[in-house]
Design a protein around this motif. Structure first.
Motif, PDB file in Angstrom:
ATOM      1  N   VAL A  76       0.848  -1.085   0.067  1.00 24.44           N
ATOM      2  CA  VAL A  76       0.045   0.109  -0.149  1.00 24.44           C
ATOM      3  C   VAL A  76       0.716   1.269   0.027  1.00 24.44           C
ATOM      4  O   VAL A  76       2.010   1.234   0.792  1.00 24.44           O
ATOM      5  N   PRO A  77       0.529   2.180  -0.873  1.00 25.99           N
ATOM      6  CA  PRO A  77       1.476   3.404  -0.944  1.00 25.99           C
ATOM      7  C   PRO A  77       1.395   4.000   0.555  1.00 25.99           C
ATOM      8  O   PRO A  77       0.424   4.036   1.088  1.00 25.99           O
ATOM      9  N   ASN A  78       2.585   4.785   0.705  1.00 28.00           N
ATOM     10  CA  ASN A  78       2.791   5.609   2.057  1.00 28.00           C
ATOM     11  C   ASN A  78       2.366   4.506   3.373  1.00 28.00           C
ATOM     12  O   ASN A  78       2.138   5.089   4.405  1.00 28.00           O
ATOM     13  N   MET A  79       2.500   3.246   3.194  1.00 31.33           N
ATOM     14  CA  MET A  79       2.708   2.296   4.370  1.00 31.33           C
ATOM     15  C   MET A  79       3.772   1.617   4.428  1.00 31.33           C
ATOM     16  O   MET A  79       4.236   0.940   3.364  1.00 31.33           O
ATOM     17  N   ARG A  80       4.143   1.370   5.718  1.00 36.77           N
ATOM     18  CA  ARG A  80       5.514   0.389   5.858  1.00 36.77           C
ATOM     19  C   ARG A  80       5.174  -0.119   7.114  1.00 36.77           C
ATOM     20  O   ARG A  80       4.833   0.138   8.127  1.00 36.77           O
ATOM     21  N   VAL A  81       5.625  -1.311   7.301  1.00 33.98           N
ATOM     22  CA  VAL A  81       5.628  -2.333   8.465  1.00 33.98           C
ATOM     23  C   VAL A  81       6.908  -2.509   9.025  1.00 33.98           C
ATOM     24  O   VAL A  81       7.953  -2.816   8.423  1.00 33.98           O
ATOM     25  N   MET A  82       7.015  -2.523  10.350  1.00 28.88           N
ATOM     26  CA  MET A  82       7.933  -2.777  11.370  1.00 28.88           C
ATOM     27  C   MET A  82       7.438  -4.046  11.951  1.00 28.88           C
ATOM     28  O   MET A  82       6.357  -4.123  12.652  1.00 28.88           O
ATOM     29  N   MET A  83       8.261  -5.162  12.355  1.00 32.86           N
ATOM     30  CA  MET A  83       8.076  -6.339  12.737  1.00 32.86           C
ATOM     31  C   MET A  83       8.613  -6.472  13.885  1.00 32.86           C
ATOM     32  O   MET A  83       9.894  -6.155  14.074  1.00 32.86           O
ATOM     33  N   THR A  84       8.040  -6.894  15.038  1.00 33.14           N
ATOM     34  CA  THR A  84       8.874  -7.132  16.110  1.00 33.14           C
ATOM     35  C   THR A  84       9.661  -8.335  16.232  1.00 33.14           C
ATOM     36  O   THR A  84      10.737  -8.306  16.928  1.00 33.14           O
ATOM     37  N   ARG A  85       9.136  -9.075  15.390  1.00 35.41           N
ATOM     38  CA  ARG A  85       9.979 -10.404  15.312  1.00 35.41           C
ATOM     39  C   ARG A  85       9.428 -10.922  13.675  1.00 35.41           C
ATOM     40  O   ARG A  85       8.520 -10.974  13.602  1.00 35.41           O
ATOM     41  N   ASP A  86      10.533 -11.437  13.167  1.00 33.12           N
ATOM     42  CA  ASP A  86      10.390 -12.259  11.775  1.00 33.12           C
ATOM     43  C   ASP A  86      10.906 -13.461  11.767  1.00 33.12           C
ATOM     44  O   ASP A  86      10.822 -14.077  10.461  1.00 33.12           O
ATOM     45  N   GLU A  87      11.379 -13.903  12.609  1.00 31.70           N
ATOM     46  CA  GLU A  87      11.737 -15.431  13.015  1.00 31.70           C
ATOM     47  C   GLU A  87      11.100 -15.853  14.202  1.00 31.70           C
ATOM     48  O   GLU A  87      10.687 -15.264  14.942  1.00 31.70           O
ATOM     49  N   ASP A  88      11.721 -17.284  14.423  1.00 32.12           N
ATOM     50  CA  ASP A  88      11.173 -18.011  15.725  1.00 32.12           C
ATOM     51  C   ASP A  88      11.956 -17.595  16.803  1.00 32.12           C
ATOM     52  O   ASP A  88      13.179 -18.495  17.012  1.00 32.12           O
ATOM     53  N   PHE A  89      11.921 -16.409  17.433  1.00 32.03           N
ATOM     54  CA  PHE A  89      12.635 -16.008  18.839  1.00 32.03           C
ATOM     55  C   PHE A  89      11.827 -15.307  19.635  1.00 32.03           C
ATOM     56  O   PHE A  89      10.886 -14.707  19.148  1.00 32.03           O
ATOM     57  N   PHE A  90      12.006 -15.282  20.813  1.00 29.49           N
ATOM     58  CA  PHE A  90      11.529 -14.720  21.871  1.00 29.49           C
ATOM     59  C   PHE A  90      11.916 -13.158  21.952  1.00 29.49           C
ATOM     60  O   PHE A  90      12.966 -12.804  22.069  1.00 29.49           O
ATOM     61  N   VAL A  91      10.814 -12.223  21.996  1.00 26.79           N
ATOM     62  CA  VAL A  91      11.067 -10.689  22.255  1.00 26.79           C
ATOM     63  C   VAL A  91      10.235 -10.541  23.320  1.00 26.79           C
ATOM     64  O   VAL A  91       9.012 -10.569  23.380  1.00 26.79           O
ATOM     65  N   PRO A  92      10.812 -10.066  24.388  1.00 24.37           N
ATOM     66  CA  PRO A  92      10.234  -9.589  25.646  1.00 24.37           C
ATOM     67  C   PRO A  92       9.324  -8.323  25.273  1.00 24.37           C
ATOM     68  O   PRO A  92       9.674  -7.682  24.437  1.00 24.37           O
ATOM     69  N   LEU A  93       8.139  -8.262  26.206  1.00 24.37           N
ATOM     70  CA  LEU A  93       7.214  -7.013  25.891  1.00 24.37           C
ATOM     71  C   LEU A  93       7.865  -5.619  25.783  1.00 24.37           C
ATOM     72  O   LEU A  93       7.617  -4.858  24.943  1.00 24.37           O
ATOM     73  N   HIS A  94       8.910  -5.447  26.698  1.00 22.81           N
ATOM     74  CA  HIS A  94       9.456  -4.129  26.943  1.00 22.81           C
ATOM     75  C   HIS A  94      10.163  -3.887  25.484  1.00 22.81           C
ATOM     76  O   HIS A  94      10.359  -2.710  24.872  1.00 22.81           O
ATOM     77  N   GLU A  95      10.882  -5.009  24.834  1.00 24.51           N
ATOM     78  CA  GLU A  95      11.808  -4.674  23.813  1.00 24.51           C
ATOM     79  C   GLU A  95      10.738  -4.777  22.525  1.00 24.51           C
ATOM     80  O   GLU A  95      11.049  -3.920  21.477  1.00 24.51           O
ATOM     81  N   ARG A  96       9.580  -5.203  22.571  1.00 22.25           N
ATOM     82  CA  ARG A  96       8.569  -5.057  21.499  1.00 22.25           C
ATOM     83  C   ARG A  96       7.983  -3.493  21.427  1.00 22.25           C
ATOM     84  O   ARG A  96       8.077  -2.985  20.244  1.00 22.25           O
ATOM     85  N   VAL A  97       7.671  -3.012  22.536  1.00 21.19           N
ATOM     86  CA  VAL A  97       7.380  -1.719  22.723  1.00 21.19           C
ATOM     87  C   VAL A  97       8.634  -0.649  22.188  1.00 21.19           C
ATOM     88  O   VAL A  97       8.250   0.384  21.620  1.00 21.19           O
ATOM     89  N   ARG A  98       9.903  -0.883  22.719  1.00 20.93           N
ATOM     90  CA  ARG A  98      11.078  -0.211  22.500  1.00 20.93           C
ATOM     91  C   ARG A  98      11.042  -0.201  20.925  1.00 20.93           C
ATOM     92  O   ARG A  98      11.113   0.981  20.071  1.00 20.93           O
TER      93      ARG A  98
END
Length: 193
Positions: free
Chosen positions: A64-86
């Motif tokens: 979609v034009p003018n939209m970009r996605v940032m993934m908190t994880r894009d593979e199988d690893f654990f990301v703590p909530l505080h890191e997802r928020v950061r």
């Protein structure tokens, strides 16, 4: 089996003119790594299902034009909530979407639901159960955000303003109506927890 869902129509020229800047969406596929999330009877793990959903959604949103996605994880690893928020704050995300494929205490439970943050507690017993279950997931990764992370606390306080909740409920209702066109809904209104 179900026929493929119809594609959403592209934004109209008038809608595109209203978008005058890049919109950043943080997609957060829940669980990961040592935290499998819900596990189905066949051994299918929530962490794998939600990652595949998020990767497909990322590709659609990035188209979609003018939209970009940032993934908190894009593979199988654990990301703590505080890191997802950061991660979401670092890219100044306009929207944070956490994707889950939860189990429930009754195996016959079926359907999708949409949740938004609540200032006053869960909107139902099921929402309360789900919130407790998901909030406990960070402990699996060795993090107890309720007492240790000031950044998460600040983020949760920021998110809990009434204007943001109102916007979340409005967007959540739209998402719920779209999901309802292609699948069964667990609840016909946005839950809060």
């Amino acid at each position: 089996t179900r026929a493929p869902a119809p594609e959403a129509p592209p934004p109209s020229a008038a809608e595109m003119q209203r978008i005058d800047r890049l919109i950043i969406v943080a997609l957060d596929p829940g669980h990961g790594g040592e935290d499998p999330g819900a596990v189905g009877p066949s051994g299918l793990r929530e962490k794998d299902v939600v990652l595949q959903i998020a990767l497909r959604l990322r590709d659609k949103l990035n188209a979609v034009p003018n939209m970009r996605v940032m993934m908190t994880r894009d593979e199988d690893f654990f990301v703590p909530l505080h890191e997802r928020v950061r991660k979401a704050r670092r890219v100044q995300a306009d929207l944070f979407v956490s994707i889950h494929a939860d189990a429930f205490i009754k195996p016959e439970a079926r359907g999708a639901s949409v949740f938004a943050l609540s200032q006053g507690g869960a909107s139902s017993a099921a929402a309360r159960w789900m919130a407790n279950k998901e909030n406990a997931a960070d402990v699996v990764g060795g993090v107890n955000v309720a007492v240790k992370d000031a950044q998460v606390l600040r983020a949760m306080l920021d998110m809990s303003t009434s204007a943001q909740i109102k916007d979340s409920l409005k967007l959540g209702s739209e998402v719920l109506s779209r999901i309802g066109r292609v699948g069964r809904l667990h609840k016909t209104r946005v839950e809060q927890a």
